[in-house]
Design an enzyme around this catalytic site. Structure first.
Site, mmCIF file in Angstrom:
data_model
loop_
_atom_site.group_PDB
_atom_site.id
_atom_site.type_symbol
_atom_site.label_atom_id
_atom_site.label_comp_id
_atom_site.label_asym_id
_atom_site.label_seq_id
_atom_site.Cartn_x
_atom_site.Cartn_y
_atom_site.Cartn_z
ATOM 1 N N ASP A 117 0.851 -1.194 0.000
ATOM 2 C CA ASP A 117 0.000 0.000 0.000
ATOM 3 C C ASP A 117 0.885 1.242 0.000
ATOM 4 O O ASP A 117 1.689 1.427 0.919
ATOM 5 C CB ASP A 117 -0.883 -0.038 1.254
ATOM 6 C CG ASP A 117 -1.650 1.254 1.450
ATOM 7 O OD1 ASP A 117 -1.865 1.959 0.440
ATOM 8 O OD2 ASP A 117 -2.032 1.547 2.605
ATOM 9 N N ASP A 131 -4.101 3.840 2.736
ATOM 10 C CA ASP A 131 -5.518 3.501 2.931
ATOM 11 C C ASP A 131 -5.715 2.041 3.348
ATOM 12 O O ASP A 131 -6.841 1.568 3.479
ATOM 13 C CB ASP A 131 -6.347 3.830 1.671
ATOM 14 C CG ASP A 131 -5.958 2.961 0.478
ATOM 15 O OD1 ASP A 131 -5.024 2.131 0.599
ATOM 16 O OD2 ASP A 131 -6.585 3.113 -0.587
ATOM 17 N N ASP A 158 -1.714 -1.287 -3.807
ATOM 18 C CA ASP A 158 -2.078 -0.511 -4.999
ATOM 19 C C ASP A 158 -0.979 -0.574 -6.059
ATOM 20 O O ASP A 158 0.113 -1.121 -5.827
ATOM 21 C CB ASP A 158 -2.409 0.945 -4.628
ATOM 22 C CG ASP A 158 -1.359 1.559 -3.731
ATOM 23 O OD1 ASP A 158 -0.165 1.307 -3.963
ATOM 24 O OD2 ASP A 158 -1.719 2.292 -2.776
ATOM 25 N N ASP A 180 -5.281 -10.421 -15.614
ATOM 26 C CA ASP A 180 -6.195 -11.509 -15.306
ATOM 27 C C ASP A 180 -7.521 -11.221 -15.998
ATOM 28 O O ASP A 180 -8.154 -10.204 -15.718
ATOM 29 C CB ASP A 180 -6.388 -11.556 -13.775
ATOM 30 C CG ASP A 180 -6.714 -12.936 -13.265
ATOM 31 O OD1 ASP A 180 -7.483 -13.633 -13.931
ATOM 32 O OD2 ASP A 180 -6.196 -13.299 -12.194
ATOM 33 N N ASP A 220 -9.265 -16.608 -16.291
ATOM 34 C CA ASP A 220 -9.967 -17.166 -15.138
ATOM 35 C C ASP A 220 -10.980 -18.227 -15.581
ATOM 36 O O ASP A 220 -11.737 -17.995 -16.535
ATOM 37 C CB ASP A 220 -10.688 -16.002 -14.443
ATOM 38 C CG ASP A 220 -11.264 -16.366 -13.103
ATOM 39 O OD1 ASP A 220 -10.485 -16.664 -12.186
ATOM 40 O OD2 ASP A 220 -12.513 -16.339 -12.955
ATOM 41 N N ASP A 224 -5.621 -18.730 -4.373
ATOM 42 C CA ASP A 224 -6.760 -19.567 -3.986
ATOM 43 C C ASP A 224 -6.344 -20.756 -3.127
ATOM 44 O O ASP A 224 -7.183 -21.591 -2.782
ATOM 45 C CB ASP A 224 -7.440 -20.134 -5.248
ATOM 46 C CG ASP A 224 -8.159 -19.070 -6.055
ATOM 47 O OD1 ASP A 224 -8.613 -18.075 -5.462
ATOM 48 O OD2 ASP A 224 -8.266 -19.235 -7.280
HETATM 49 C C1 NOJ Z 1 -10.839 -18.423 -9.946
HETATM 50 C C2 NOJ Z 1 -10.110 -17.342 -9.223
HETATM 51 O O1 NOJ Z 1 -8.765 -17.695 -9.110
HETATM 52 C C3 NOJ Z 1 -10.799 -17.175 -7.893
HETATM 53 O O2 NOJ Z 1 -10.092 -16.351 -7.008
HETATM 54 C C4 NOJ Z 1 -12.179 -16.651 -8.159
HETATM 55 O O3 NOJ Z 1 -12.896 -16.576 -6.951
HETATM 56 C C5 NOJ Z 1 -12.948 -17.558 -9.129
HETATM 57 N N1 NOJ Z 1 -12.155 -17.968 -10.240
HETATM 58 C C6 NOJ Z 1 -14.148 -16.848 -9.672
HETATM 59 O O4 NOJ Z 1 -13.749 -15.832 -10.551
#
Ligand code: NOJ
Length: 541
Positions: free
Chosen positions: A25, A29, A33, A102, A203, A318
């Protein structure tokens, strides 16, 4: 520096993933960023990576931390401005670092103008941008479930219709069967290519050809047709790198997606290895069997060799932190972080390093009320309703939650780990005084410098890119050993994936091999806990 106009340059490259909200950051805030990322480009150069994949920075209500986009052509204001983004692309390029964005093409936010229009009526031209079915309240078209819990159908009383969402209610799925939708998306992609973006992570790309009436989400019948059209329309430049996220990928599918003729994508993220320690549901862990893990990697290495291209990763935004998951985040944190890195980076494919992995960041010991991620929050509520004890729920969240990877990056030992001068949007892992970039920079034996050397090696010895993979000792419960061979070079990767000492005899031909990298001093003898070595012979013996 790599020539990035040439098809396949990414085969010699290493990428670094940034989760912008948690990286750095710059304005106090509490939210990471783009100027924060800019200020750390020299750090990334020092690590030696060729590209950064930015998790989404687009305008978004942040229901899923940016994977819910309300405007594909704007930057989310807390992240900065379009000028900041342009500056980031240009400054990164000066350092030989490509910016990879992404692309969330499967769904938008429900606050996207297309969806707002779609809600206005069945006759609205944007209505067919999404997936609708007629219905009555309480009777969804079928029993499909959303990945983040609950039904995959949401009723809109004004329209007497349900819309389909594979993820959160606030992430309506786009209707790829509508050619207008596809055209708009390709157009938007070109907007970013024109700004200098050199690649994209796609994605859940295996879900775009969904057929919900047949309960098909991943790998719908039209998937390859759509991907080929996307590739031809949006990615005509041979140098653009594309990596599709595909939880459904098996080796056959991945070979098609990453076919060397470039007709689909450069590579996919597959998750077969990642699912090996999963029990019934995502939240249930079973012990990892090392022989199964090895067999899994072996299959991917063998079957894509010469026919497709692998991506290599153990961490992302994830997933729980791999050093906590498959390593030892206590006594052998440093050794096991290096061992896992050597095990992965010795293989054929393009490695991805997730922010903090290069300093051995660990899972976060959060309390049940401290989780931010909607998937985890939903799981906690659902499991409480189903009568699970809080202790079990907490154990699952601590082992599996995506939030483990999303705590702020640990830069130094000052308050908030140097991530922000304000109040961080998400709790900092309490081990930041020990685990941080500053400490790693000052220690020549740190995980950081091990990654730096591994990344450099990939550039120096072509066998890392081209060598054929052979697994040794497949049934060994602790040792992960393999060779990589070309006509001119041979590598031996030896990893003791355990906290115990292990006997090991060098295979023939490696007796006088040079050590390219190791996480313990000395020569190969009895392997010490989490010992890793990569040995090299120039030419077949
Ligand atoms: C995969 C992404 O890596 C994840 O973070 C996201 O929640 C889902 N796709 C939905 O976009």
């Amino acid at each position: 520096m790599l020539d990035k106009t040439v098809y396949g340059w990414w085969k010699s490259a290493v990428f670094y993933q940034i989760y912008p909200k948690s990286f750095l950051d710059s304005d106090g805030d509490g939210i990471g960023d783009i100027p924060g990322i800019l200020s750390r480009l020299d750090y990334l150069s020092k690590l030696g990576v060729d590209g950064v994949w930015l998790s989404p920075v687009f305008a978004s209500p942040q229901a899923d931390n940016g994977y819910d986009i309300s405007d594909y052509r704007e930057i989310w204001p807390p992240y900065g401005t379009m000028e900041d983004m342009d500056r980031l692309i240009a400054e990164a390029k000066k350092r030989g670092i490509s910016v990879i964005m992404d692309l969330v093409l499967n769904h938008t936010s429900d606050e996207h103008p297309w969806f707002r229009e779609a809600l206005k009526g069945r006759d609205n031209p944007y209505h067919d941008y999404y997936v609708w079915r007629d219905g009555k309240p309480g009777c969804p078209p079928n029993d499909m479930r959303a990945c983040f819990g609950g039904s995959a159908w949401e009723y809109v009383p004004e329209l007497h219709q349900y819309y389909f969402h594979q993820y959160a209610v606030k992430q309506p799925d786009l209707n790829w069967d509508n050619p207008e939708v596809r055209r708009e998306l390709y157009h938007m992609i070109r907007f970013w290519v024109d700004r200098g973006v050199e690649g994209f992570r796609l994605d859940v790309i295996d879900s775009v050809a969904k057929e919900p009436d047949k309960k098909i989400t991943a790998r719908g019948p039209k998937l390859h047709e759509y991907i080929r059209e996307l590739s031809a329309s949006a990615f005509p430049e041979p140098g653009l790198v594309t990596v599709g996220e595909a939880w459904s990928a098996d080796t056959e599918e991945a070979t098609r997606w990453s076919a060397p003729d470039g007709s689909e994508l450069s590579m996919v993220f597959q998750f077969e290895h990642i699912c090996l320690d999963q029990g019934g549901e995502k939240w249930d862990t079973v012990p990892l069997s090392l022989p199964r893990l090895k067999r899994c990697f072996e299959r991917w290495q063998r079957e894509l060799h010469g026919r497709g291209w692998n991506s290599l990763f153990l961490d992302n935004h994830d997933l729980p932190r791999v050093v906590s998951r498959w390593g030892d985040d206590g006594r052998y944190r440093v050794e096991s972080a290096k061992c896992l890195a050597a095990m992965l980076h010795g293989m054929e494919g393009t490695p991805y390093v997730y922010q903090g992995e290069e300093i051995g960041m660990t899972n976060a010991p959060l309390g049940l009320d401290e989780y931010e991620d909607l998937e985890t929050v939903n799981m906690i509520a659902e499991r409480r309703e189903r009568g699970y004890p809080d202790g079990d729920i907490l154990a699952s969240a601590r082992a599996r939650s995506r939030d483990n990877a999303r705590t702020p990056m640990q830069w130094d030992d000052s308050p908030n780990a140097g991530f922000t001068a304000g109040t961080p949007w998400f709790k900092v892992n309490e081990n930041f005084r020990e685990v941080n970039v500053k400490a790693a920079m000052e220690d020549p034996d740190s995980v950081f410098y091990f990654y730096q050397r591994l990344i450099a090696l990939r550039k120096t010895c072509p066998v890392f890119r081209d060598g054929e993979f052979t697994l040794l000792l497949p049934e060994d419960e602790a040792l992960f050993v393999y060779t990589r061979e070309t006509d001119a070079e041979r590598l031996l990767v030896v990893c003791n994936m355990s906290g115990e000492e292990r006997e090991f005899d060098l295979p023939a031909g490696f007796e006088s091999a040079a050590t390219l990298i190791a996480n313990y001093p000395g020569a190969v003898g009895v392997l010490r806990p989490w010992e890793a070595r990569i040995l090299y012979v120039g030419g077949r013996t």
